[in-house]
Scaffold this active site. Structure first.
Site, short mmCIF file in Angstrom:
data_model
loop_
_atom_site.label_atom_id
_atom_site.label_comp_id
_atom_site.label_asym_id
_atom_site.label_seq_id
_atom_site.Cartn_x
_atom_site.Cartn_y
_atom_site.Cartn_z
N PRO A 61 0.83 -1.24 -0.11
CA PRO A 61 -0.05 -0.08 0.07
C PRO A 61 0.90 1.17 0.00
O PRO A 61 2.01 1.27 0.78
CB PRO A 61 -0.63 -0.19 1.13
CG PRO A 61 -0.53 -1.56 1.79
CD PRO A 61 0.95 -1.78 1.63
N TYR B 241 0.70 5.89 -0.21
CA TYR B 241 -0.36 6.98 -0.49
C TYR B 241 0.79 8.17 -0.57
O TYR B 241 1.70 8.20 -0.31
CB TYR B 241 -0.99 7.27 1.11
CG TYR B 241 -0.11 7.18 2.37
CD1 TYR B 241 0.21 8.83 2.69
CD2 TYR B 241 0.48 6.20 2.87
CE1 TYR B 241 0.99 9.11 3.77
CE2 TYR B 241 1.43 6.70 4.12
CZ TYR B 241 1.62 7.78 4.48
OH TYR B 241 2.14 8.14 5.52
N ASP C 206 -3.63 4.46 -2.41
CA ASP C 206 -4.73 5.15 -1.63
C ASP C 206 -5.06 6.27 -2.22
O ASP C 206 -4.76 7.48 -1.89
CB ASP C 206 -4.27 5.37 -0.26
CG ASP C 206 -5.53 5.67 0.69
OD1 ASP C 206 -6.73 6.08 0.14
OD2 ASP C 206 -5.48 6.07 1.69
N ASP D 239 5.23 -3.17 3.36
CA ASP D 239 4.91 -1.79 3.36
C ASP D 239 6.24 -1.04 3.10
O ASP D 239 7.24 -1.61 2.89
CB ASP D 239 4.81 -1.46 4.87
CG ASP D 239 3.29 -1.89 5.14
OD1 ASP D 239 2.69 -2.55 4.64
OD2 ASP D 239 3.08 -1.84 6.38
N ASP E 242 7.57 1.62 4.19
CA ASP E 242 8.54 2.29 5.10
C ASP E 242 9.47 1.21 5.79
O ASP E 242 9.80 1.59 6.86
CB ASP E 242 7.67 3.07 6.10
CG ASP E 242 6.51 2.30 6.90
OD1 ASP E 242 6.22 1.08 6.43
OD2 ASP E 242 5.88 2.81 7.59
N GLU F 50 -3.29 -7.70 11.87
CA GLU F 50 -2.40 -9.08 11.54
C GLU F 50 -3.26 -10.14 12.26
O GLU F 50 -3.31 -11.31 11.60
CB GLU F 50 -1.11 -8.91 12.16
CG GLU F 50 -0.13 -7.90 11.54
CD GLU F 50 -0.26 -6.50 12.03
OE1 GLU F 50 0.52 -5.55 11.86
OE2 GLU F 50 -1.23 -6.41 12.77
#
Length: 294
Positions: free
Chosen positions: A57, A59, A88, A156, A158, A244
């Protein structure tokens, strides 16, 4: 004397002719073929590597392109990896579209917006985007006969990933787990393993969770995803930090988890969030006349 030499010459002449005849006959024969080499045993064909599907994902934010670049540089070095990048957003952004076109690796670019009512602080994030990636994966494989090898990983943008992590997860039979560094207010969090089985959790936050694990701490077999078509990330009733557990409860049990990374004693992924960017001087000075994408 002459007559003696002549007589010897005439005596040896027939033998010389015979030798010349034999040499000529031998040279006209076809050369002997080299001895045939015994057939070499052929090495058994190795099965192709199971593909890894990484759902990310993302954004819009100042560090978005920088973090996607770091992630792409890692993914390019992983064999048979397909990146599912989910924005997103109500539509694909130009920035991410250009990035995907130049990324140089197999990539599917999706988009779905998070409803505004779910963007409040304290609510789970990236739910719609992860579910969109799951839906794409199931639709892609729904008409193919089993078994379908492959591994799903929620990557992810990050985080920082060791290449060794992808080697570990590729052999996942059902659901595999490993430690995650710099998360939960601790140096690391990890599943506690005894005799090759997960028996508990070393964590800094809510050890009572059914699966006290970070999103970057597990991978799922593609066959498990296809065999559980209703398994998704939940909005209704889900709390931050519980997604999770809510997801894994639908597809496995703690007893079935497969410890990786040397029985969950090696950190191969780190939750390295980028420092918040200081753009405080942007409004104070004249803007550049050239528009540059960052």
């Amino acid at each position: 004397m002459k007559s003696l030499l002549l007589s010897r010459f005439l005596l040896l002449l027939p033998w010389g002719l015979i030798v010349l005849l034999l040499l000529d006959t031998d040279s006209s024969r076809a050369p002997l073929a080299p001895p045939a080499r015994p057939p070499q045993p052929t090495a058994p064909r190795q099965p192709p590597l199971p593909p890894i599907y990484a759902i990310t994902p993302t954004y819009s934010r100042p560090v978005q392109k920088a973090e996607l670049t770091r992630l792409a540089n890692t993914f390019r070095q992983v064999a048979r990896l397909h990146w599912v990048l989910v924005e997103d957003a109500a539509r694909r952004s130009e920035l991410v579209s250009r990035f995907v076109a130049r990324a140089g690796l197999p990539c599917t670019h999706l988009h779905i917006p998070t409803p505004r009512r779910y963007k409040r602080p304290g609510l789970p994030r990236a739910t719609e985007q992860r579910n969109a990636g799951l839906a794409w994966l199931r639709q892609r494989h729904q008409h193919l006969p089993p078994p379908q090898p492959g591994v799903l990983f929620f990557a992810d943008d990050d985080n920082t990933y060791s290449l060794e992590l992808f080697e570990e997860m590729r052999t996942t039979r059902k659901v595999s787990v490993w430690p995650v560094g710099l998360v939960g207010g601790r140096w690391y969090e990890r599943p506690v393993v005894e005799n090759g089985k997960v028996v508990g959790w070393y964590t800094g936050w809510r050890a009572d969770r059914p699966f006290a694990i970070d999103m970057a701490g597990f991978a799922v077999s593609l066959q498990v995803i296809l065999s559980n078509p209703k398994a998704v990330f939940k909005r209704r009733g889900s709390q931050p930090g519980m997604q999770e557990s809510d997801f894994l409860k639908q597809i496995t049990t703690v007893e079935e988890l497969e410890p990786k990374a040397n029985n969950c004693t090696k950190v191969l992924v780190w939750h390295t969030r980028t420092e918040k960017v200081n753009l405080g001087n942007e409004p104070k000075y004249h803007l550049d006349t050239v528009k540059i994408e960052v």
